[in-house]
Design an enzyme around this catalytic site. Structure first.
Site, short mmCIF file in Angstrom:
data_model
loop_
_atom_site.label_atom_id
_atom_site.label_comp_id
_atom_site.label_asym_id
_atom_site.label_seq_id
_atom_site.Cartn_x
_atom_site.Cartn_y
_atom_site.Cartn_z
N THR A 23 0.84 -1.20 0.00
CA THR A 23 0.00 0.00 0.00
C THR A 23 0.87 1.25 0.00
O THR A 23 2.10 1.17 -0.09
CB THR A 23 -1.02 -0.08 1.17
OG1 THR A 23 -1.96 0.98 1.00
CG2 THR A 23 -0.36 0.03 2.52
N LYS A 27 3.83 1.53 -3.51
CA LYS A 27 3.36 0.82 -4.71
C LYS A 27 4.25 1.02 -5.93
O LYS A 27 4.39 0.12 -6.74
CB LYS A 27 1.94 1.28 -5.06
CG LYS A 27 0.88 0.83 -4.06
CD LYS A 27 -0.50 1.24 -4.55
CE LYS A 27 -1.55 0.91 -3.52
NZ LYS A 27 -2.91 1.15 -4.04
N ASP A 63 -5.82 -3.11 -8.25
CA ASP A 63 -6.61 -1.89 -8.05
C ASP A 63 -7.50 -1.61 -9.26
O ASP A 63 -8.60 -1.07 -9.14
CB ASP A 63 -5.69 -0.68 -7.82
CG ASP A 63 -5.10 -0.66 -6.42
OD1 ASP A 63 -5.73 -1.19 -5.50
OD2 ASP A 63 -3.99 -0.10 -6.27
N GLY A 85 -7.58 14.32 -10.80
CA GLY A 85 -6.37 13.85 -10.14
C GLY A 85 -5.47 13.06 -11.06
O GLY A 85 -5.95 12.40 -12.01
N ALA A 86 -4.17 13.14 -10.82
CA ALA A 86 -3.18 12.43 -11.64
C ALA A 86 -2.05 11.92 -10.75
O ALA A 86 -0.90 11.88 -11.15
CB ALA A 86 -2.65 13.35 -12.73
N GLY A 87 -2.39 11.53 -9.54
CA GLY A 87 -1.39 11.02 -8.60
C GLY A 87 -1.27 9.51 -8.68
O GLY A 87 -1.55 8.91 -9.72
N GLY A 88 -0.90 8.92 -7.58
CA GLY A 88 -0.60 7.49 -7.54
C GLY A 88 -1.73 6.58 -7.99
O GLY A 88 -1.50 5.53 -8.59
N ILE A 172 -12.64 7.41 -4.82
CA ILE A 172 -11.83 6.27 -4.37
C ILE A 172 -11.40 6.45 -2.91
O ILE A 172 -10.89 5.53 -2.30
CB ILE A 172 -10.62 5.98 -5.29
CG1 ILE A 172 -9.57 7.05 -5.19
CG2 ILE A 172 -11.05 5.84 -6.74
CD1 ILE A 172 -8.25 6.57 -5.80
P1 ATR Z 1 1.32 11.92 -5.72
O1 ATR Z 1 0.80 12.97 -6.65
O2 ATR Z 1 2.57 12.29 -5.02
O3 ATR Z 1 1.33 10.53 -6.31
P2 ATR Z 1 -1.09 11.23 -4.48
O4 ATR Z 1 -1.52 11.33 -3.06
O5 ATR Z 1 -1.06 9.90 -5.13
O6 ATR Z 1 0.30 11.90 -4.53
O7 ATR Z 1 -1.97 12.18 -5.40
C1 ATR Z 1 -2.54 13.28 -4.90
C2 ATR Z 1 -3.51 13.82 -5.94
O8 ATR Z 1 -4.36 14.76 -5.29
C3 ATR Z 1 -2.81 14.57 -7.05
O9 ATR Z 1 -3.58 14.52 -8.22
C4 ATR Z 1 -2.79 15.99 -6.45
O10 ATR Z 1 -2.64 17.02 -7.40
P3 ATR Z 1 -1.15 17.48 -7.85
O11 ATR Z 1 -0.70 16.47 -8.84
O12 ATR Z 1 -1.35 18.84 -8.41
O13 ATR Z 1 -0.33 17.49 -6.59
C5 ATR Z 1 -4.15 16.06 -5.84
N1 ATR Z 1 -4.23 17.08 -4.79
C6 ATR Z 1 -3.76 16.98 -3.54
N2 ATR Z 1 -4.02 18.13 -2.86
C7 ATR Z 1 -4.66 18.95 -3.73
C8 ATR Z 1 -5.21 20.28 -3.63
N3 ATR Z 1 -5.15 20.99 -2.50
N4 ATR Z 1 -5.82 20.80 -4.72
C9 ATR Z 1 -5.91 20.08 -5.87
N5 ATR Z 1 -5.42 18.85 -6.02
C10 ATR Z 1 -4.80 18.28 -4.97
#
Ligand code: ATR
Length: 228
Positions: A23, A27, A63, A85-88, A172
């Site tokens: 987790t 990952k 996932d 969103g485009a994070g993990g 999610i």
């Molecule tokens: P990581 O991007 O390091 O993989 P994550 O927890 O997997 O971290 O992803 C967090 C997601 O939430 C990202 O899409 C992040 O946007 P950024 O890529 O711009 O960081 C989004 N996110 C977190 N806080 C945010 C906020 N205050 N406003 C808008 N988007 C946010």
């Protein structure tokens, strides 16, 4: 990468383990620490399930199936999906949306470059974060993959007025179960899908790979997890 992660994963075989789940935040790192990773895990860029087979550690990603199974029963239209969103977690959700048959997938993220990197690999349209409310027009499904709405994080600020009435809203995040986004969507009459189902559905194929039995995700199981 913590040294202990590499050591832990190497030790699965010698300790006679069937495998493990991985987790946050490990990952992505796990991709490079296993004997083999399957094509899906490579495409998603993350491993959440490790299976020991023939004394080798093999990484996969459940996932995608977890999101797919959680959302599939609720869908009737699969033309346009919007993902925030485009994070993990986002790559896996994008793969699942395409498997669900969405012909038009839009991604929007505060940091545009990260959305573009995913869009380049997976044929998505990128919309500027400032214009996320406009992107909801004609959408059949809205999915939050950001950490906004998670306990301790700010809520997701999003104007849902352009989202068609029959559109489904999924999150999610499962802590809290009803995120501010889902509460807002419910109050507007949208059908909503919370993140707990994804958690349960991603666990089932891993359990099957380790123990040879495919658990059913039932209301009873969900109730048990909720009460625990
Ligand atoms: P990581 O991007 O390091 O993989 P994550 O927890 O997997 O971290 O992803 C967090 C997601 O939430 C990202 O899409 C992040 O946007 P950024 O890529 O711009 O960081 C989004 N996110 C977190 N806080 C945010 C906020 N205050 N406003 C808008 N988007 C946010």
């Amino acid at each position: 990468v913590p040294a202990s992660l590499a050591e832990f994963l190497r030790g699965l075989v010698s300790r006679g383990m069937a495998g493990c789940n991985i987790t946050l935040p490990h990952k992505e790192a796990a991709l490079h620490l296993l004997d083999e990773v399957d094509d899906l895990a490579v495409a998603v860029g993350a491993v959440n399930t490790v299976v020991v087979k023939n004394k080798k550690t093999i990484g996969t990603n459940t996932d995608v199936a977890g999101f797919y199974e959680n959302v599939k029963p609720h869908l009737s239209q699969t033309k346009k999906a919007v993902m925030l969103g485009a994070g993990g977690a986002a790559r896996g959700v994008a793969v699942a949306l395409s498997q669900l048959g969405f012909s038009h997938i839009v991604i929007t993220n505060r940091t545009r470059e990260k959305a573009e990197a995913i869009a380049k690999d997976q044929a998505l349209d990128v919309v500027a974060w400032e214009h996320r409310a406009d992107a909801l027009k004609d959408a059949d499904l809205l999915v939050n993959t950001t950490s906004l709405g998670l306990a301790g994080q700010p809520p997701l600020a999003l104007d849902l007025s352009l989202l068609p009435q029959q559109a489904i809203v999924a999150d999610i995040v499962y802590k809290p179960l009803i995120t501010p986004l889902l509460a807002q969507a419910e109050s507007r009459g949208h059908k909503t899908v919370d993140g707990l189902g994804m958690l349960l559905h991603q666990a089932a194929p891993g359990f099957c790979a380790w123990f040879g039995v495919m658990p059913e995700v039932t209301d009873e199981l969900r109730g048990f997890i909720l009460s625990a």
